[in-house]
Design an enzyme around this catalytic site. Structure first.
Site, PDB file in Angstrom:
ATOM      1  N   HIS A 438      -0.221  -0.603  -3.444  1.00  0.00           N
ATOM      2  CA  HIS A 438       1.035   0.330  -3.264  1.00  0.00           C
ATOM      3  C   HIS A 438       1.848   1.640  -2.842  1.00  0.00           C
ATOM      4  O   HIS A 438       2.601   1.474  -2.407  1.00  0.00           O
ATOM      5  CB  HIS A 438       1.598  -0.047  -4.935  1.00  0.00           C
ATOM      6  CG  HIS A 438       1.716  -1.683  -5.355  1.00  0.00           C
ATOM      7  ND1 HIS A 438       0.430  -2.156  -5.866  1.00  0.00           N
ATOM      8  CD2 HIS A 438       1.966  -2.707  -5.001  1.00  0.00           C
ATOM      9  CE1 HIS A 438       0.835  -3.021  -5.765  1.00  0.00           C
ATOM     10  NE2 HIS A 438       1.670  -3.800  -5.747  1.00  0.00           N
ATOM     11  N   GLU A 675       0.381 -15.857  -4.297  1.00  0.00           N
ATOM     12  CA  GLU A 675      -0.625 -14.982  -4.210  1.00  0.00           C
ATOM     13  C   GLU A 675      -1.767 -15.500  -4.565  1.00  0.00           C
ATOM     14  O   GLU A 675      -2.694 -14.484  -4.844  1.00  0.00           O
ATOM     15  CB  GLU A 675      -0.271 -13.672  -4.748  1.00  0.00           C
ATOM     16  CG  GLU A 675       1.576 -13.187  -4.551  1.00  0.00           C
ATOM     17  CD  GLU A 675       2.234 -12.173  -5.118  1.00  0.00           C
ATOM     18  OE1 GLU A 675       1.447 -10.691  -4.178  1.00  0.00           O
ATOM     19  OE2 GLU A 675       2.639 -12.398  -6.367  1.00  0.00           O
ATOM     20  N   ASP A 699      -2.026 -10.225  -2.042  1.00  0.00           N
ATOM     21  CA  ASP A 699      -2.728 -10.253  -3.307  1.00  0.00           C
ATOM     22  C   ASP A 699      -3.893 -11.758  -3.059  1.00  0.00           C
ATOM     23  O   ASP A 699      -4.075 -11.706  -3.903  1.00  0.00           O
ATOM     24  CB  ASP A 699      -1.841 -10.576  -4.508  1.00  0.00           C
ATOM     25  CG  ASP A 699      -1.387  -8.895  -5.127  1.00  0.00           C
ATOM     26  OD1 ASP A 699      -2.450  -8.415  -5.617  1.00  0.00           O
ATOM     27  OD2 ASP A 699      -0.142  -8.864  -5.698  1.00  0.00           O
TER      28      ASP A 699
HETATM   29  C1  PEP Z   1       1.434  -9.171  -2.051  1.00  0.00           C
HETATM   30  O1  PEP Z   1       0.861  -9.264  -2.983  1.00  0.00           O
HETATM   31  O2  PEP Z   1       1.705  -9.439  -1.273  1.00  0.00           O
HETATM   32  C2  PEP Z   1       2.848  -8.372  -2.525  1.00  0.00           C
HETATM   33  C3  PEP Z   1       3.682  -8.775  -1.812  1.00  0.00           C
HETATM   34  O3  PEP Z   1       3.104  -8.206  -3.954  1.00  0.00           O
HETATM   35  P1  PEP Z   1       2.513  -6.744  -3.964  1.00  0.00           P
HETATM   36  O4  PEP Z   1       2.423  -6.097  -2.671  1.00  0.00           O
HETATM   37  O5  PEP Z   1       4.268  -5.857  -4.586  1.00  0.00           O
HETATM   38  O6  PEP Z   1       1.950  -6.583  -6.122  1.00  0.00           O
HETATM   39 MG    MG Z   2       1.360  -8.895  -5.298  1.00  0.00          MG
END
Ligand code: PEP
Ligand code: MG
Length: 813
Positions: A438, A675, A699
């Site tokens: 993140h 995901e 994910d």
């Molecule tokens: C993902 O998992 O691709 C997604 C967009 O969610 P995050 O990155 O916030 O987990």
């Molecule tokens: Mg995600």
């Protein structure tokens, strides 16, 4: 009869010891407080309290413990019981197995508490006399030897950490002293004390131990010292003259390069960064002057903060080849000397932050008295660890990222990344980290070029040295020769020309060369991001990460506060649709005010929709806020990390209740994120309950490839054919519009492939919108279709990337 309590990290060990004791002394009253559950190692003061109460029948209780936190937890338990019971309990320093057997036999014979404890403590005597230990030198009454330190920097952090780790493993009361300087004896199990020996190359160190394993333990230490405390030759050669416990690759520094000096990490945020290196300031966090809330509460704060920092360090260095160099920091978190003093200060009435800061400062000050500048610098390790613990304790995110140029760091938490100022931070170079963390996502949102996985050597780059990096290819160079710097400047100019051209038509729809429209949306986490999304021509917000409104605060946002923010985001996007993802916490995004129980593997734990369903109060409030906003503007709601249909049915039921409270919202569309492979494989089963799906490739990649997304050592690629096959399955079976909002959507090379697999919305960081739209315009589906089919059958992501050379899929416009 005197009761016995066995406190152990391991339930299995405690049970086995009790079985053994019961063989010899049937009828002894023995209670167990061991392990966190059947298999998880750990000790728990409240379980010890229960065991004390159960073991007590008025004649007294003797407690036998294994080691380390078993002793600390038992001491804590003593504070939790009433004075009457406490007066009958005795914590006994006897060895666990021998002591328990002796205690059980003595207690069963009806002896009193003190006699039971004495017999337990002498439980080793039989073994001692039978094994007739080797003769020991006179002065210690135990085994002793002298070793010479051969490491170039003496017993600096890494070899000292090795010594301490070994001493702790041997558990033989090992002590060391610097014979050359005439220092006092210190416990070899305490890193802070060992470091204060000031042991330099050539110094003689006395090692001694007591007890039955003394000779073997001392011999082990002699062997480790002979191996230079396992400091391997390349590291010995690379120790930096700039200090720091991190080995340095001298090739990184101009003058030592054998080629152009360009190295390769992983690209994490596109763009070229050129500027002077800077690192985050290590200003200690301000410690508020608040009174103690009681020994138990304050000590728990220390334990929680230390555990959180240990996790943080483990996470950053996990999988790193160089993990060993940070053992010093981990050992400090476990240092009996440091924690003992913290505990004492808390018992004397200080609050946890003051106690920790005071104890760490006292220990760090001991380093100041050392003569060797290198060892003196190790006080920095103590300060660094102490600051990290204080931040965790006070809920303050990492050091503010406010420098000019290229930020060089080990890793970046989401909270730190959120403070990056794109006007000043021209790029980020991380020793570790991963492109789908993140922190990386936030860097992309801010349009800050970033390279991750550059290796720990970059942590010793001097302040102000010129750094160049390419966040697409992952290339970087430190203090590059002019020819390399010029090449990076050319790349920057070329990219800026392309970006400017794309910007002129960013507001227009993205339509492939053969007439298929693909919505290009933006991923946003704040109102500012939403403004940026509108400015970059996004067709909608395909993913609003609402959790950023919930993180890094002490209480959940109220319904009204949520409504205000969601509305502002919608307004910033000028009435375009916003896709509000419900709270997605757990994994690497903890919530301070709703702490979840510790999980062995949080990424496989109560995350995303599972967490919302487990905390229905927070979830219900959020759904009401979303439903209210949906009455005024086009809103979609989307549930993260869905793995079963039952979860969607439960979430929809709660949504219906929220709509009942908020009033009907005409344009509200409901979707799920794909995901988890299970959801991708069964996407058709969700169709009756949803209007759209959005594939979270970050994910989906981690769960498909069993590669934790923050783990730099694994670098899983969303273009892996296994992931592509799942997306293909969703494209053909979902029966509703398919979006991709993971980072793969912003990868220009992947855009034709995703489109050919049936994706009709790509949601990306706002600055990436114009170039992704351009990439869509360059697609010919008649070419991309067969290529996608071929890609799904290839061996790995590298082969897919090779296949996706621009000429293969673009129309050539
Ligand atoms: C993902 O998992 O691709 C997604 C967009 O969610 P995050 O990155 O916030 O987990
Ligand atoms: Mg995600």
């Amino acid at each position: 009869m005197v009761g016995l309590v066995v406190v152990s990290h391991s339930r299995a060990l405690a049970r086995a010891a009790v079985t053994l004791a019961a063989e010899m002394a049937a009828g002894a009253r023995i209670e167990i407080a061991a392990g966190l559950d059947e298999t998880t190692l750990g000790t728990d003061a409240t379980a010890i309290v229960d065991a004390l109460v159960a073991a007590d029948d008025g004649d007294g209780v003797v407690v036998l413990m294994d080691l380390g936190s078993a002793v600390l937890s038992a001491e804590l338990a003593l504070e939790l019981i009433d004075d009457d019971l406490r007066s009958r309990v005795l914590l006994c320093p006897a060895p666990l197995v021998e002591g328990l057997v002796a205690a059980a036999v003595t207690a069963a014979s009806g002896a009193g508490r003190d006699e039971v404890a004495r017999e337990a403590t002498e439980g080793l005597l039989g073994k001692l006399s039978q094994l007739s230990p080797a003769p020991v030198p006179e002065d210690s009454g135990a085994a002793m030897a002298t070793v010479t330190v051969e490491n170039p920097h003496g017993l600096h952090a890494r070899p000292a950490a090795r010594l301490v780790t070994e001493a702790r493993r041997l558990d033989a009361g090992l002590e060391v002293r610097n014979r050359t300087t005439g220092s006092p004896w210190v416990p070899a199990t305490s890193l802070s004390r060992v470091a204060t020996l000031g042991a330099l190359r050539g110094h003689e160190i006395d090692v001694r131990a007591s007890g039955p394993g003394a000779r073997a333990a001392v011999d082990e230490i002699v062997a480790v010292a002979a191996r230079r405390f396992d400091e391997t030759p390349p590291e010995l050669d690379k120790i930096s003259e700039w200090g720091g416990s991190v080995p340095v690759d001298l090739d990184l520094i101009e003058g030592n390069t054998t080629d152009t000096g360009v190295r390769r990490g992983q690209g994490a945020s596109a763009g070229i960064g050129i500027g002077p290196a800077w690192r985050r300031s290590n200003t200690p966090p301000p410690v508020p002057d608040v009174p103690s809330r009681g020994t138990e509460v304050e000590w728990r704060r220390v334990e929680d903060a230390v555990a959180a920092v240990r996790l943080e360090i483990d996470k950053i260095w996990a999988g790193s080849q160089e993990a060993g160099i940070f053992d010093a920091h981990l050992l400090l978190l476990d240092d009996a000397e440091l924690l003992g003093e913290v505990r004492q200060r808390i018992e004397d009435g200080q609050a946890a932050p003051q106690a920790f800061q005071g104890a760490a400062a006292r220990i760090a000050a001991e380093f100041d008295t050392l003569e060797d500048p290198y060892l003196r610098g190790r006080g920095d390790d103590v300060h660094a660890v102490s600051d990290q613990v204080l931040r965790a304790m006070l809920g303050i995110s990492g050091a503010a990222a406010t420098g000019d140029g290229i930020l060089v760091a080990a890793d970046l938490t989401p909270a730190e990344a959120a403070t990056l100022d794109p006007e000043r931070v021209l790029g980020v170079l991380l020793a570790f980290g991963s492109p789908t963390s993140h922190g990386a996502i936030l860097a992309r949102t801010r349009g800050i070029p970033m390279v991750v996985g550059a290796g720990p050597a970059v942590l010793s780059v001097p302040h102000g040295a010129t750094v160049v990096l390419d966040g697409t290819t992952g290339e970087f160079a430190i203090a590059p020769p002019e020819s390399v710097a010029a090449a990076f400047r050319d790349r920057a100019a070329e990219r800026s020309t392309r970006t400017n051209r794309a910007a002129t038509r960013a507001g227009q729809p993205a339509v492939t060369a053969d007439g298929v429209t693909v919505l290009v949306a933006a991923n946003v986490g704040s109102v500012a991001d939403a403004r940026a999304a509108a400015a970059h021509g996004a067709d909608l917000a395909g993913l609003v990460r609402t959790e950023f409104l919930f993180l890094d605060r002490d209480a959940a946002p109220s319904i009204d506060e949520q409504i205000a923010v969601y509305r502002e985001i919608g307004e910033a996007l000028g009435g375009r649709r916003i896709t509000l993802r419900t709270l997605d916490v757990g994994g690497d995004k903890p919530l301070r005010y709703a702490p979840a129980p510790a999980e062995r593997n949080p990424f496989l734990g109560v995350r995303g929709i599972r967490r919302s369903l487990a905390y229905p109060g927070l979830f219900a409030d959020q759904l009401v806020a979303i439903a209210r906003v949906a009455r005024d503007m086009p809103v979609s709601v989307m549930f993260p990390m869905v793995s079963t249909v039952a979860e969607v049915i439960a979430a929809r039921r709660m949504l219906d209740e929220a709509i009942g409270r908020a009033g009907h919202a005409e344009g509200l569309r409901v979707g799920i994120m794909i995901e988890v492979p299970a959801a991708a494989l069964r996407s058709a089963a969700f169709t009756p309950y949803i209007d759209f799906v959005s594939v979270g490739t970050n994910d989906l990649t981690q769960y498909t490839l069993a590669a934790e997304r923050g783990n730099a050592a694994l670098s899983a690629d969303g273009l892996d054919p296994a992931v592509l096959r799942l997306i293909q399955l969703v494209g053909t079976q979902a029966g509703v519009p398919v979006a991709v909002c993971g980072e793969l959507a912003a990868d220009e090379a992947a855009v034709p492939l995703l489109t050919a697999l049936g994706v009709r919305e790509l949601s990306v960081a706002p600055p990436a919108v114009p170039l992704v739209k351009e990439a869509v315009r360059g697609i010919r589906l008649e070419l991309a279709g067969p290529l996608a089919e071929q890609a799904c059958g290839l061996a790995d992501a590298n082969a897919v990337r090779a296949l996706l050379k621009p000429g293969n899929v673009h129309s050539g416009r």
